[in-house]
Design a protein around this motif. Structure first.
Motif: not given
Length: 377
Positions: A125-131, A133-136, A142-149
């Protein structure tokens, strides 16, 4: 997770004692149980992640020590899949002893002896909480940038579209004014003012047209159409025939491939590059050569001219919106053509660049990746 408990416990305990010093150094949590689910190994990283010590865990059932901390429903789902397949891999939400929550990436599989018989289970097992969070955060950005574009492109389209009609009216009335009062009471200064107004309106009309073209080029979604670039070039030369003849320009080309692309945008791309090559000419007649070369997973096209050239420190700037290196009197235009070309190429998954020398011409390159089937000819 059933049967063979006595033999499994002895074998796995010996194994765990021999490898404890090594396993305690790794960054993953490691848990080993016998086939009954009794814990026989619990490394240092597991202690850190769960806040349960080795002394508290060894000999206890995994169902009492770990499963309650991931929730009964998830625990039963893991056990069921493991009993069916002999392994489980996924992400779970785990609650530490102090109540804090973290996301763990887990891989569990059967341990077997030399004869291939199952003797236990090992889980990493590995703690991927920060990963996570970063992905989210990246996904949200990315979604916000897409919406603004999309908003920007819609705004450019709507604004340009809405400006066309009043601008057309202004242009028409200025031209009527110029025609009706030509040679009459107006002095030369008045005619000069009218000329400037008509010219400005015409330039704004061209700018609006180019903005509309820019807004129509979608940023996402790779095209899937089979496009013969040789045919596209012939169509472009037909479209530019009047300007090419007027400039006494010669356009030559090598054999061009069939690629996966958007045919309309490929036409626009080549037309922009060739018309630029003809526009920015020196004293001699324009010479343009179009070619393509397969380089690894992509086609690299080139449009070479004998024009005025581009300073090296301006290579990046010329692909930006409204960036011009010359005045309207020297070379008319809106400064959007190369920005459109860049957007088209990037939409196709490629990139565009230039190599040039002042007074010796320029070569514009753009790459188009071959598709998943490796189409090329």
């Amino acid at each position: 997770m059933s049967g063979k408990g006595t033999k499994s416990s002895v074998d796995l305990s010996d194994l765990a004692q021999l490898q404890t010093s090594i396993f305690d150094q790794v960054s993953d949590a490691i848990i080993i149980t016998n086939l009954d689910g009794d814990i026989v190994f619990w490394n240092k990283q597991t202690e850190i992640l769960t806040q349960v010590t080795k002394e508290e865990a060894l000999g206890k059932s995994i169902f009492d020590t770990v499963v309650p901390r991931v929730g009964a429903e998830m625990g039963l789902e893991i056990v069921e899949e493991f009993n069916n397949t002999g392994h489980w891999k996924g992400e779970i939400t785990f609650q530490r002893r102090d109540g804090t929550i973290f996301t763990a990436s887990i891989t569990s599989t059967l341990l077997r002896d030399e004869s291939g018989e199952p003797i236990g289970i090992i889980g990493l097992g590995r703690d991927v909480t920060e990963v996570k969070r970063t992905e989210a955060a990246l996904n949200e950005y990315s979604e916000e940038l897409k919406r603004r574009n999309e908003e920007l492109e819609n705004f450019a389209y709507i604004a340009s579209h809405d400006l066309r009609e009043p601008l057309r009216m202004v242009t028409n009335y200025l031209m009527l004014l110029e025609k009706r009062y030509k040679g009459k009471v107006l002095d030369e200064k008045a005619y000069e003012y009218i000329h400037f107004a008509v010219d400005g309106a015409n330039r704004m009309s061209r700018l609006i047209d180019d903005l509309l073209e820019y807004s129509r080029v979608k940023r996402v979604g790779r095209p899937t159409e089979s496009v013969d670039m040789g045919q596209v070039l012939e169509q472009v030369l037909g479209s530019l025939r009047v300007s090419l003849d007027g400039a006494v320009a010669l356009v030559t080309h090598d054999s061009l491939p069939t690629i996966t692309a958007d045919s309309i945008q490929m036409h626009q791309l080549l037309q922009n590059l060739i018309s630029n090559a003809v526009k920015y000419r020196r004293g001699e007649n324009p010479r343009v050569h179009v070619s393509a070369e397969l380089k690894g997973p992509e086609w690299v096209f080139s449009v070479q001219d004998n024009g005025i050239g581009i300073p090296e420190d301006q290579y990046e700037r010329i692909f930006k919106m409204f960036q011009r290196l010359h005045t309207q009197d020297e070379y008319p235009g809106t400064g959007i053509g190369l920005a459109i070309a860049k957007k088209i190429v990037e939409r196709h998954g490629g990139h565009i660049w230039v190599q040039s020398e002042l007074g010796c011409g320029s070569t514009f390159y753009f790459s188009i990746p071959i598709d998943e089937t490796g189409m090329h000819s």
